[in-house]
Design a protein around this motif. Sequence first.
Motif, PDB file in Angstrom:
ATOM      1  N   PRO A 238       1.017  -1.530   0.079  1.00 33.29           N
ATOM      2  CA  PRO A 238       0.204  -0.042  -0.062  1.00 33.29           C
ATOM      3  C   PRO A 238       1.191   1.302  -0.065  1.00 33.29           C
ATOM      4  CG  PRO A 238       0.403  -0.936   2.232  1.00 33.29           C
ATOM      5  CD  PRO A 238       0.842  -2.072   1.084  1.00 33.29           C
ATOM      6  N   TYR A 239       0.545   2.376  -0.867  1.00 28.74           N
ATOM      7  CA  TYR A 239       1.288   3.564  -1.053  1.00 28.74           C
ATOM      8  C   TYR A 239       0.577   4.534   0.414  1.00 28.74           C
ATOM      9  CZ  TYR A 239       2.845   7.875  -2.656  1.00 28.74           C
ATOM     10  OH  TYR A 239       3.610   9.281  -2.427  1.00 28.74           O
ATOM     11  N   THR A 240       1.536   5.041   0.929  1.00 33.11           N
ATOM     12  CA  THR A 240       0.977   5.294   2.404  1.00 33.11           C
ATOM     13  C   THR A 240       1.197   6.683   2.749  1.00 33.11           C
ATOM     14  OG1 THR A 240       3.029   4.893   4.003  1.00 33.11           O
ATOM     15  CG2 THR A 240       1.279   3.209   3.896  1.00 33.11           C
ATOM     16  N   VAL A 241       1.582   7.808   3.494  1.00 36.21           N
ATOM     17  CA  VAL A 241       1.600   8.632   4.116  1.00 36.21           C
ATOM     18  C   VAL A 241       3.250   9.346   3.811  1.00 36.21           C
ATOM     19  CG1 VAL A 241       0.350   9.526   5.042  1.00 36.21           C
ATOM     20  CG2 VAL A 241       1.596   8.745   6.237  1.00 36.21           C
ATOM     21  N   ARG A 242       4.000   8.392   4.138  1.00 38.84           N
ATOM     22  CA  ARG A 242       5.305   8.191   4.669  1.00 38.84           C
ATOM     23  C   ARG A 242       6.373   8.099   3.037  1.00 38.84           C
ATOM     24  NH1 ARG A 242       8.356   4.492   8.211  1.00 38.84           N
ATOM     25  NH2 ARG A 242       9.722   5.662   8.233  1.00 38.84           N
ATOM     26  N   ASP A 243       5.466   7.115   2.370  1.00 41.76           N
ATOM     27  CA  ASP A 243       6.161   7.649   0.610  1.00 41.76           C
ATOM     28  C   ASP A 243       5.713   8.788   0.130  1.00 41.76           C
ATOM     29  OD1 ASP A 243       6.549   4.627   1.088  1.00 41.76           O
ATOM     30  OD2 ASP A 243       3.960   4.409   0.945  1.00 41.76           O
ATOM     31  N   ARG A 244       5.080   9.517   0.029  1.00 39.72           N
ATOM     32  CA  ARG A 244       4.747  11.255  -0.466  1.00 39.72           C
ATOM     33  C   ARG A 244       5.714  11.708   0.214  1.00 39.72           C
ATOM     34  NH1 ARG A 244      -0.902  12.963   0.890  1.00 39.72           N
ATOM     35  NH2 ARG A 244      -0.216  12.987   3.011  1.00 39.72           N
ATOM     36  N   LYS A 245       6.479  13.000  -0.573  1.00 37.73           N
ATOM     37  CA  LYS A 245       7.253  13.822  -0.236  1.00 37.73           C
ATOM     38  C   LYS A 245       7.283  15.300  -0.824  1.00 37.73           C
ATOM     39  CE  LYS A 245       9.569  10.417   2.606  1.00 37.73           C
ATOM     40  NZ  LYS A 245       9.271  10.384   3.915  1.00 37.73           N
ATOM     41  N   SER A 246       6.868  16.008   0.271  1.00 38.96           N
ATOM     42  CA  SER A 246       6.484  17.131  -0.434  1.00 38.96           C
ATOM     43  C   SER A 246       7.724  18.085  -1.327  1.00 38.96           C
ATOM     44  CB  SER A 246       5.631  17.707   0.475  1.00 38.96           C
ATOM     45  OG  SER A 246       6.731  17.918   2.205  1.00 38.96           O
ATOM     46  N   HIS A 247       8.473  18.397  -0.573  1.00 40.45           N
ATOM     47  CA  HIS A 247       9.762  18.936  -1.168  1.00 40.45           C
ATOM     48  C   HIS A 247      11.090  18.544  -1.833  1.00 40.45           C
ATOM     49  CE1 HIS A 247       7.157  21.404   1.345  1.00 40.45           C
ATOM     50  NE2 HIS A 247       7.243  22.720   0.269  1.00 40.45           N
ATOM     51  N   ILE A 248      10.617  17.834  -3.027  1.00 36.88           N
ATOM     52  CA  ILE A 248      12.134  17.137  -3.706  1.00 36.88           C
ATOM     53  C   ILE A 248      12.509  17.713  -5.493  1.00 36.88           C
ATOM     54  CG2 ILE A 248      10.353  15.526  -3.252  1.00 36.88           C
ATOM     55  CD1 ILE A 248       9.927  15.440  -5.999  1.00 36.88           C
ATOM     56  N   ARG A 249      14.030  17.688  -4.391  1.00 38.36           N
ATOM     57  CA  ARG A 249      14.870  17.999  -5.619  1.00 38.36           C
ATOM     58  C   ARG A 249      14.674  16.337  -6.684  1.00 38.36           C
ATOM     59  NH1 ARG A 249      19.946  18.385  -4.004  1.00 38.36           N
ATOM     60  NH2 ARG A 249      19.726  17.725  -2.383  1.00 38.36           N
ATOM     61  N   THR A 250      14.991  16.590  -8.179  1.00 41.28           N
ATOM     62  CA  THR A 250      15.343  15.787  -9.064  1.00 41.28           C
ATOM     63  C   THR A 250      16.673  15.942  -9.806  1.00 41.28           C
ATOM     64  OG1 THR A 250      13.496  16.539 -10.226  1.00 41.28           O
ATOM     65  CG2 THR A 250      13.015  14.997  -8.230  1.00 41.28           C
ATOM     66  N   GLY A 251      17.167  16.536  -9.561  1.00 42.26           N
ATOM     67  CA  GLY A 251      18.837  16.445 -10.460  1.00 42.26           C
ATOM     68  C   GLY A 251      19.141  16.003 -11.682  1.00 42.26           C
ATOM     69  N   TRP A 252      19.376  16.000 -12.003  1.00 39.56           N
ATOM     70  CA  TRP A 252      19.527  16.252 -13.868  1.00 39.56           C
ATOM     71  C   TRP A 252      18.025  15.622 -14.680  1.00 39.56           C
ATOM     72  CZ3 TRP A 252      17.594  12.397 -17.193  1.00 39.56           C
ATOM     73  CH2 TRP A 252      17.469  10.962 -16.337  1.00 39.56           C
ATOM     74  N   LEU A 253      16.856  15.495 -13.376  1.00 40.10           N
ATOM     75  CA  LEU A 253      15.655  15.507 -14.520  1.00 40.10           C
ATOM     76  C   LEU A 253      14.873  16.535 -14.227  1.00 40.10           C
ATOM     77  CD1 LEU A 253      13.900  12.030 -12.962  1.00 40.10           C
ATOM     78  CD2 LEU A 253      14.188  12.426 -15.296  1.00 40.10           C
ATOM     79  N   GLN A 254      15.528  17.321 -13.532  1.00 41.70           N
ATOM     80  CA  GLN A 254      14.821  18.853 -13.350  1.00 41.70           C
ATOM     81  C   GLN A 254      15.429  19.849 -14.503  1.00 41.70           C
ATOM     82  OE1 GLN A 254      16.118  19.014  -9.037  1.00 41.70           O
ATOM     83  NE2 GLN A 254      13.730  19.925  -8.779  1.00 41.70           N
ATOM     84  N   ARG A 255      16.539  19.143 -15.058  1.00 41.86           N
ATOM     85  CA  ARG A 255      16.918  20.142 -15.526  1.00 41.86           C
ATOM     86  C   ARG A 255      15.909  19.789 -17.879  1.00 41.86           C
ATOM     87  NH1 ARG A 255      21.419  19.428 -12.993  1.00 41.86           N
ATOM     88  NH2 ARG A 255      22.095  17.820 -14.337  1.00 41.86           N
ATOM     89  N   GLY A 256      15.395  20.600 -18.197  1.00 43.77           N
ATOM     90  CA  GLY A 256      15.403  20.025 -19.322  1.00 43.77           C
ATOM     91  C   GLY A 256      14.270  18.943 -19.565  1.00 43.77           C
ATOM     92  N   ARG A 257      13.880  18.690 -20.610  1.00 42.37           N
ATOM     93  CA  ARG A 257      12.660  17.490 -20.757  1.00 42.37           C
ATOM     94  C   ARG A 257      12.360  16.738 -19.593  1.00 42.37           C
ATOM     95  NH1 ARG A 257      13.969  16.212 -26.253  1.00 42.37           N
ATOM     96  NH2 ARG A 257      12.459  16.856 -27.527  1.00 42.37           N
TER      97      ARG A 257
END
Lengths: 154, 154
Positions: B132-151
């Motif tokens: 089951p997906y729970t509140v502990r799997d949900r992170k509100s403020h995230i940085r996503t490294g190389w994914l954040q740039r571009g496409r």
Amino acid sequence: MNSGVRFRPVGVVSSRFREPSDLPPPAFAPPRFFERSTGEIEVFSGYAAGLDGLEGFSHIIVLFHFHRAGESKLKVVPPGELKPRGVFATRSPHRPNPLGLSVLRLLGRKGRILRVSGLDLIDGTPVLDIKPYTVRDRKSHIRTGWLQRGRGSR
Amino acid sequence: MNSGVRFRPVGVVSSRFREPSDLPPPAFAPPRFFERSTGEIEVFSGYAAGLDGLEGFSHIIVLFHFHRAGESKLKVVPPGELKPRGVFATRSPHRPNPLGLSVLRLLGRKGRILRVSGLDLIDGTPVLDIKPYTVRDRKSHIRTGWLQRGRGSR
């Protein structure tokens, strides 16, 4: 039929929790207990190159072997509950395949050592995979079934 | 040393995607492509009792075997990128342990059949675990490294 697949550890957890009994069930832990719980993941040297670029992510998904789980069950009674639940509706370690998943905050990386918080794993836990946590893993409106009632909702 | 652990499928995916090449990389898929992608997970009858209570959750985490991944790599060039990244900083199937993870919306359960959306798996994918997906799997403020740039940021 499918005889399954064999996975080998790519790393290991360093944690102040020595035994499964050292870990409070999440529903019973003091507020922010796990956020404050830090430790390390050592990735074995043969896999270190696979970590390049991970340091840009704030959170990682760690897949691990519940190596101390013991017996597998289809129904479990979660801590503080009275009613048995299907094991797939829980995060119990007593699963048909003892595979665990934790989303951890990545505090930093020094070579093949990852410093993390949110750690809810015991020392020596074999790590099978590490993945970056992405926007597709974040679901904003969720229902959490039996966990929503009573203690489990925290 | 640790010779690893063998996992056996507890279920299988039914999907309209027949081949890995039928799946667009998430960064290139049209908006909401995967949200609209539906399919089923059949849990084998020996494990059906493990599903009781799962229907109360809006989202599930499916751990699966990337059974068509082929060769494992430590560096991969993600679709649309030029630079190789460490495989643990990507969701590539070419991992040391070909373990995959998808967070899916649970539309409904009929016995041991789960109807899901968000499906990004090919037909016949062996399912190793469902959580089951729970509140502990949900992170509100995230940085996503190389994914954040571009496409990759989509």
